[in-house]
Design a protein around this motif. Structure first.
Motif, PDB file in Angstrom:
ATOM      1  N   ARG A  86       0.838  -1.210   0.000  1.00  0.00           N
ATOM      2  CA  ARG A  86       0.000   0.000   0.000  1.00  0.00           C
ATOM      3  C   ARG A  86       0.862   1.245   0.000  1.00  0.00           C
ATOM      4  O   ARG A  86       0.600   2.206   0.698  1.00  0.00           O
ATOM      5  CB  ARG A  86      -0.868   0.050   1.272  1.00  0.00           C
ATOM      6  CG  ARG A  86      -1.606  -1.199   1.608  1.00  0.00           C
ATOM      7  CD  ARG A  86      -2.062  -1.300   3.060  1.00  0.00           C
ATOM      8  NE  ARG A  86      -2.511  -0.083   3.700  1.00  0.00           N
ATOM      9  CZ  ARG A  86      -3.697   0.453   3.546  1.00  0.00           C
ATOM     10  NH1 ARG A  86      -4.558  -0.086   2.763  1.00  0.00           N
ATOM     11  NH2 ARG A  86      -4.020   1.549   4.178  1.00  0.00           N
ATOM     12  N   ASN A  87       1.919   1.198  -0.771  1.00  0.00           N
ATOM     13  CA  ASN A  87       2.909   2.265  -0.694  1.00  0.00           C
ATOM     14  C   ASN A  87       3.370   2.636  -2.092  1.00  0.00           C
ATOM     15  O   ASN A  87       4.111   1.897  -2.729  1.00  0.00           O
ATOM     16  CB  ASN A  87       4.087   1.765   0.141  1.00  0.00           C
ATOM     17  CG  ASN A  87       5.079   2.852   0.434  1.00  0.00           C
ATOM     18  OD1 ASN A  87       5.132   3.860  -0.265  1.00  0.00           O
ATOM     19  ND2 ASN A  87       5.873   2.649   1.450  1.00  0.00           N
ATOM     20  N   PRO A  88       2.948   3.793  -2.588  1.00  0.00           N
ATOM     21  CA  PRO A  88       3.302   4.161  -3.964  1.00  0.00           C
ATOM     22  C   PRO A  88       4.763   4.557  -4.128  1.00  0.00           C
ATOM     23  O   PRO A  88       5.177   4.873  -5.231  1.00  0.00           O
ATOM     24  CB  PRO A  88       2.382   5.349  -4.275  1.00  0.00           C
ATOM     25  CG  PRO A  88       1.679   5.684  -3.027  1.00  0.00           C
ATOM     26  CD  PRO A  88       2.112   4.784  -1.928  1.00  0.00           C
ATOM     27  N   ARG A 144       4.545   3.596   5.778  1.00  0.00           N
ATOM     28  CA  ARG A 144       5.327   3.922   4.587  1.00  0.00           C
ATOM     29  C   ARG A 144       6.781   4.236   4.853  1.00  0.00           C
ATOM     30  O   ARG A 144       7.682   3.645   4.271  1.00  0.00           O
ATOM     31  CB  ARG A 144       4.690   5.119   3.887  1.00  0.00           C
ATOM     32  CG  ARG A 144       3.430   4.679   3.221  1.00  0.00           C
ATOM     33  CD  ARG A 144       2.897   5.742   2.322  1.00  0.00           C
ATOM     34  NE  ARG A 144       1.682   5.214   1.703  1.00  0.00           N
ATOM     35  CZ  ARG A 144       0.792   5.946   1.083  1.00  0.00           C
ATOM     36  NH1 ARG A 144       0.971   7.231   0.969  1.00  0.00           N
ATOM     37  NH2 ARG A 144      -0.262   5.397   0.559  1.00  0.00           N
ATOM     38  N   SER A 218      -4.437  -4.352  -1.538  1.00  0.00           N
ATOM     39  CA  SER A 218      -3.993  -2.988  -1.288  1.00  0.00           C
ATOM     40  C   SER A 218      -4.885  -2.284  -0.266  1.00  0.00           C
ATOM     41  O   SER A 218      -4.678  -1.119   0.045  1.00  0.00           O
ATOM     42  CB  SER A 218      -3.963  -2.188  -2.591  1.00  0.00           C
ATOM     43  OG  SER A 218      -5.279  -1.915  -3.006  1.00  0.00           O
ATOM     44  N   LEU A 219      -5.892  -2.993   0.253  1.00  0.00           N
ATOM     45  CA  LEU A 219      -6.661  -2.438   1.369  1.00  0.00           C
ATOM     46  C   LEU A 219      -5.894  -2.750   2.649  1.00  0.00           C
ATOM     47  O   LEU A 219      -4.893  -3.448   2.632  1.00  0.00           O
ATOM     48  CB  LEU A 219      -8.040  -3.094   1.419  1.00  0.00           C
ATOM     49  CG  LEU A 219      -8.874  -3.005   0.155  1.00  0.00           C
ATOM     50  CD1 LEU A 219     -10.158  -3.787   0.320  1.00  0.00           C
ATOM     51  CD2 LEU A 219      -9.183  -1.557  -0.177  1.00  0.00           C
ATOM     52  N   ARG A 268      -0.571   4.460 -13.950  1.00  0.00           N
ATOM     53  CA  ARG A 268      -1.709   4.755 -13.076  1.00  0.00           C
ATOM     54  C   ARG A 268      -2.306   6.112 -13.418  1.00  0.00           C
ATOM     55  O   ARG A 268      -3.514   6.306 -13.424  1.00  0.00           O
ATOM     56  CB  ARG A 268      -1.248   4.735 -11.622  1.00  0.00           C
ATOM     57  CG  ARG A 268      -2.287   4.228 -10.656  1.00  0.00           C
ATOM     58  CD  ARG A 268      -1.749   4.165  -9.246  1.00  0.00           C
ATOM     59  NE  ARG A 268      -1.051   2.934  -8.962  1.00  0.00           N
ATOM     60  CZ  ARG A 268       0.184   2.868  -8.480  1.00  0.00           C
ATOM     61  NH1 ARG A 268       0.871   3.953  -8.232  1.00  0.00           N
ATOM     62  NH2 ARG A 268       0.741   1.709  -8.248  1.00  0.00           N
ATOM     63  N   PRO A 273      -5.986   3.232 -11.294  1.00  0.00           N
ATOM     64  CA  PRO A 273      -5.266   2.325 -10.405  1.00  0.00           C
ATOM     65  C   PRO A 273      -5.747   0.876 -10.407  1.00  0.00           C
ATOM     66  O   PRO A 273      -5.165   0.058  -9.708  1.00  0.00           O
ATOM     67  CB  PRO A 273      -5.517   2.952  -9.028  1.00  0.00           C
ATOM     68  CG  PRO A 273      -6.845   3.600  -9.163  1.00  0.00           C
ATOM     69  CD  PRO A 273      -6.999   4.027 -10.600  1.00  0.00           C
ATOM     70  N   ASP A 274      -6.805   0.539 -11.168  1.00  0.00           N
ATOM     71  CA  ASP A 274      -7.314  -0.832 -11.145  1.00  0.00           C
ATOM     72  C   ASP A 274      -6.225  -1.795 -11.629  1.00  0.00           C
ATOM     73  O   ASP A 274      -5.815  -1.762 -12.789  1.00  0.00           O
ATOM     74  CB  ASP A 274      -8.552  -0.932 -12.033  1.00  0.00           C
ATOM     75  CG  ASP A 274      -9.105  -2.342 -12.078  1.00  0.00           C
ATOM     76  OD1 ASP A 274      -8.635  -3.196 -11.295  1.00  0.00           O
ATOM     77  OD2 ASP A 274     -10.008  -2.593 -12.894  1.00  0.00           O
TER      78      ASP A 274
ATOM     79  N   GLU B  87      -9.385   4.221   3.807  1.00  0.00           N
ATOM     80  CA  GLU B  87      -8.734   5.075   2.829  1.00  0.00           C
ATOM     81  C   GLU B  87      -7.842   4.209   1.968  1.00  0.00           C
ATOM     82  O   GLU B  87      -6.775   3.817   2.372  1.00  0.00           O
ATOM     83  CB  GLU B  87      -7.913   6.182   3.506  1.00  0.00           C
ATOM     84  CG  GLU B  87      -7.474   5.799   4.894  1.00  0.00           C
ATOM     85  CD  GLU B  87      -6.381   6.694   5.432  1.00  0.00           C
ATOM     86  OE1 GLU B  87      -5.790   7.468   4.675  1.00  0.00           O
ATOM     87  OE2 GLU B  87      -6.102   6.573   6.626  1.00  0.00           O
ATOM     88  N   PRO B  88      -8.321   3.877   0.772  1.00  0.00           N
ATOM     89  CA  PRO B  88      -7.513   3.057  -0.109  1.00  0.00           C
ATOM     90  C   PRO B  88      -6.213   3.791  -0.453  1.00  0.00           C
ATOM     91  O   PRO B  88      -6.193   5.016  -0.522  1.00  0.00           O
ATOM     92  CB  PRO B  88      -8.377   2.895  -1.353  1.00  0.00           C
ATOM     93  CG  PRO B  88      -9.713   3.424  -1.017  1.00  0.00           C
ATOM     94  CD  PRO B  88      -9.553   4.336   0.137  1.00  0.00           C
ATOM     95  N   ALA B  89      -5.151   3.023  -0.632  1.00  0.00           N
ATOM     96  CA  ALA B  89      -3.863   3.628  -0.943  1.00  0.00           C
ATOM     97  C   ALA B  89      -3.854   4.245  -2.347  1.00  0.00           C
ATOM     98  O   ALA B  89      -3.044   5.106  -2.641  1.00  0.00           O
ATOM     99  CB  ALA B  89      -2.766   2.580  -0.815  1.00  0.00           C
ATOM    100  N   PHE B  90      -4.782   3.795  -3.196  1.00  0.00           N
ATOM    101  CA  PHE B  90      -4.818   4.288  -4.568  1.00  0.00           C
ATOM    102  C   PHE B  90      -6.213   4.808  -4.891  1.00  0.00           C
ATOM    103  O   PHE B  90      -7.187   4.341  -4.311  1.00  0.00           O
ATOM    104  CB  PHE B  90      -4.428   3.174  -5.544  1.00  0.00           C
ATOM    105  CG  PHE B  90      -3.092   2.562  -5.217  1.00  0.00           C
ATOM    106  CD1 PHE B  90      -1.920   3.255  -5.450  1.00  0.00           C
ATOM    107  CD2 PHE B  90      -3.007   1.308  -4.641  1.00  0.00           C
ATOM    108  CE1 PHE B  90      -0.684   2.712  -5.132  1.00  0.00           C
ATOM    109  CE2 PHE B  90      -1.777   0.748  -4.319  1.00  0.00           C
ATOM    110  CZ  PHE B  90      -0.612   1.463  -4.565  1.00  0.00           C
ATOM    111  N   PRO B  91      -6.311   5.761  -5.801  1.00  0.00           N
ATOM    112  CA  PRO B  91      -7.624   6.369  -6.086  1.00  0.00           C
ATOM    113  C   PRO B  91      -8.525   5.496  -6.946  1.00  0.00           C
ATOM    114  O   PRO B  91      -8.844   5.844  -8.078  1.00  0.00           O
ATOM    115  CB  PRO B  91      -7.241   7.668  -6.821  1.00  0.00           C
ATOM    116  CG  PRO B  91      -5.927   7.366  -7.455  1.00  0.00           C
ATOM    117  CD  PRO B  91      -5.223   6.398  -6.564  1.00  0.00           C
ATOM    118  N   TYR B  92      -8.962   4.362  -6.389  1.00  0.00           N
ATOM    119  CA  TYR B  92      -9.855   3.475  -7.134  1.00  0.00           C
ATOM    120  C   TYR B  92     -11.173   4.159  -7.443  1.00  0.00           C
ATOM    121  O   TYR B  92     -11.600   5.049  -6.723  1.00  0.00           O
ATOM    122  CB  TYR B  92     -10.151   2.219  -6.315  1.00  0.00           C
ATOM    123  CG  TYR B  92      -8.969   1.338  -6.091  1.00  0.00           C
ATOM    124  CD1 TYR B  92      -8.330   0.720  -7.157  1.00  0.00           C
ATOM    125  CD2 TYR B  92      -8.477   1.123  -4.819  1.00  0.00           C
ATOM    126  CE1 TYR B  92      -7.237  -0.097  -6.950  1.00  0.00           C
ATOM    127  CE2 TYR B  92      -7.379   0.304  -4.596  1.00  0.00           C
ATOM    128  CZ  TYR B  92      -6.759  -0.302  -5.673  1.00  0.00           C
ATOM    129  OH  TYR B  92      -5.684  -1.091  -5.459  1.00  0.00           O
TER     130      TYR B  92
END
Ligand SMILES: Nc1ncnc2c1ncn2[C@@H]1O[C@H](COP(=O)(O)OP(=O)(O)OP(=O)(O)O)[C@@H](O)[C@H]1O
Ligand SMILES: [Mg+2]
Lengths: 333, 269
Positions: A86-88, A144, A218-219, A268, A273-274, B87-92
């Motif tokens: 979960r870390n971009p 992070r 990623s949740l 992305r 992001p899917d 809060e999802p880590a990515f903007p789904y």
């Protein structure tokens, strides 16, 4: 619109690969490049052997393909790592996986020439990612900043080990080891291409089929569990397979950083992001990006600059940009 | 029906029990509200039910089946959890988030199929948020987020729905909207809804059954009008209240020590 962008990303490695084939110290006509390749695959034109043909088929084509495969492997595992942590802001380089793999390669060449380079690269890459993971995992979830810091520590540790190997090893072997620290495709041939291709296939195929799971993983861990996911097991599977791809890639071309960070972001930003779409398109975009970087590295001067330098020159500012853009959020949990 | 029987729980390495002999039942088609002050053990109870905290003493039965030994996957087909913060880590996109509710039915090495897509779309329609489908989840309002998470829980097709403080971030209107939706969903889809709340008024408005909990012990359980009386509320929250009735509605409001209601403080002198 999104579809158009996706199509563009899918075909980008072909177009950039084609451009890469006709650029270089020895100029080849773009159409001739196509003709030579079609002839090689389908034997249609009965071309005579020529210098052009030798350059394209024996030198440039394996190099372009290798860059493509390595680019796909690195950015594919970048997607995986960013998703499950979960870390971009992470990729195989930042988490120390590349350094671990490079150390595995260096000791094999230096001291255990009869062992498999890829196997050792894989073992030490796994060791590196495990170290990073457990250093960062102090309490429950991994946040992070600690993850990035422990990646930096592990990376520095393995690079130091490589330096020790450099110091101890017999000078004839030194050059090969230096190569793993710089990152370059200059030694590409069909043999290394086969190895890299096999590693990428074994490493990335299972991940490809699990790509939608990355949305769930990623949740937060608790949330993923409540959705029926065996978080530990699935994380492990994904880490092991993507590490395999990274280790093989590193064994054929050395440490190439940042691409696994940049490409997933760029994709992305283009298509969302899917992970179901993000993963495959990051493979093709990663391939295109790497071929482009390699082409720049061998054509911009008269020397063959290690491509790792080019990716670092673009990657470091990109990282800063992400930090600035993400602000507090980027550092937070 | 969910039956909790003589449930005891404490965290590893700690002396004090957090849940002490908790027993209650909830029914199908009904909205059951757990009401209790901060730290009384509501979230802990939820985490025991969803398998995050183990082991516990006692038993939890879902439609007569002991859930203690179930895997996360089996649990996810029985319980849909609506998280409070998310809060999802990515903007789904909203749709991506709802589709994730299908995870228990999607194999490890596959992606959702057309049936899963249909279920997710239906869930959006049922909650009346189909127009949000392609919006990024992080760019919608708190009330809309809560509805999206409800849609996800619906797509999960679990007979039991667990919601921990679903209204805590919502404004007045959205609190009512979300609780109405939950109550309606439970009734129409035959679900068992278990919700924690902090506001006794909301609980009394919406709950079919209230369970009062304090310090990990159940203090009372039953229909709102039966158990919500001035004495009990004071006992639980330590606040004196008065209950007034109007047209069958009951309003609980606090009696403040200084009578500063509707007046600036300096006016009291
Ligand atoms: N991980 C933990 N380890 C130890 N004790 C915990 C842990 N989580 C919660 N507790 C304790 O358990 C008790 C019950 O907490 P819980 O979160 O269940 O309360 P709650 O009723 O949900 O409160 P709130 O209304 O504030 O959400 C508290 O005293 C808390 O300090
Ligand atoms: Mg709580």
């Amino acid at each position: 619109m999104k579809n158009l962008k996706a199509i563009f990303l899918i075909f980008s490695p072909l177009v950039i690969g084609w451009i890469a084939l006709f650029l270089g110290a020895y100029k080849v006509n773009p159409l001739m490049v196509l003709k030579i390749i079609l002839n090689e695959v389908f034997h249609v034109f009965n071309l005579r052997d020529s210098a052009e043909k030798a350059i394209i088929i024996d030198i440039r084509l394996p190099r372009v393909l290798l860059a493509g495969i390595v680019g796909a492997s690195l950015s594919g595992s970048g997607v995986v790592l960013q998703g499950i942590f979960r870390n971009p802001l992470v990729d195989p380089f930042i988490l120390g996986i590349s350094a671990g793999a490079a150390f595995g390669c260096a000791i094999t060449v230096g001291f255990f020439p009869h062992w498999s380079i890829q196997l050792n690269a894989f073992i030490f890459a796994l060791l590196a990612v495990a170290l990073t993971y457990f250093i960062a995992r102090t309490q429950g979830e991994i946040s992070r900043l600690p993850l990035i810091l422990s990646g930096v520590i592990v990376s520095a540790f393995f690079q130091a080990l490589v330096s020790i190997v450099k110091f101890l090893v017999d000078p004839h072997k030194l050059q090969a080891i230096v190569f793993w620290l710089m990152g370059s495709f200059s030694l590409a041939d069909w043999q290394t291409l086969k190895i890299a291709g096999l590693g990428a296939l074994i490493g990335l195929l299972p991940v490809y089929f699990m790509r939608w799971r990355l949305n769930v993983l990623s949740l937060s861990e608790e949330e993923a569990k409540s959705l029926g996911v065996n978080v530990k097991r699935e994380r492990l599977i994904l880490i092991v397979f993507s590490t395999l791809a990274v280790a093989t890639a590193t064994s054929v071309c050395g440490i190439i950083g940042w691409i696994g960070l940049m490409v997933p972001h760029l994709v992305r930003m283009t298509i969302g992001p899917d992970h179901k779409v993000l993963f495959p398109l990051s493979l093709t975009a990663g391939a295109a990006f790497m071929i482009l970087a390699d082409t720049i590295s061998r054509t911009i001067t008269n020397f063959d600059i290690p491509v790792g330098i080019i990716t670092a020159l673009t990657g470091a500012p990109f990282f800063l940009y992400l930090l600035k853009k993400g602000g507090k959020e980027a550092w937070g949990k | 029906m969910l039956e909790i029987k003589e449930l005891w729980f404490k965290h590893k390495g700690q002396k004090e029990d957090i849940l002490k002999n908790v027993s209650f039942t909830t029914e199908k088609r009904r909205l059951t509200v757990i009401l209790g002050p901060n730290g009384s053990g509501k979230s802990t109870l939820f985490k025991c039910i969803t398998g995050i905290w183990k082991p516990y003493k006692g038993s939890i039965l879902a439609d007569g089946k002991e859930i203690n030994k179930l895997s996360h996957l089996e649990r996810a087909k029985i319980f849909a959890v609506v998280p409070q913060e998310h809060e999802p880590a990515f903007p789904y996109s909203v749709f991506d988030i709802v589709l994730i509710g299908r995870a228990p039915y999607v194999g490890l090495f596959s992606s959702p199929n057309s049936k899963d897509y249909k279920k997710a779309e239906q869930a959006l329609q049922i909650l009346g948020i189909y127009h949000l489908r392609d919006k990024p989840y992080n760019k919608i309002s708190g009330g809309e987020k809560q509805l999206v998470l409800l849609a996800r829980a619906l797509a999960q097709e679990a007979p039991f729905m667990l919601l921990d403080e679903p209204t805590s971030n919502l404004d007045f209107k959205n609190q009512i909207k979300v609780l109405s939706k939950i109550k309606k969903l439970a009734y129409e889809k035959g679900l068992t809804a278990l919700v924690t709340l902090h506001d006794p008024n909301l609980a009394s408005l919406f709950a079919d059954k209230i369970i009062l909990i304090k310090n990990g012990k159940i203090v009372a359980e039953g229909k709102p009008e039966k158990i919500l009386n001035e004495k009990l509320i004071e006992k639980i929250y330590g606040v004196k209240v008065r209950i007034v009735q109007n047209n069958g509605f009951r309003l609980i409001f606090p009696i403040l020590e200084t009578s500063c209601i509707n007046k600036p403080l300096e006016a009291q002198k």
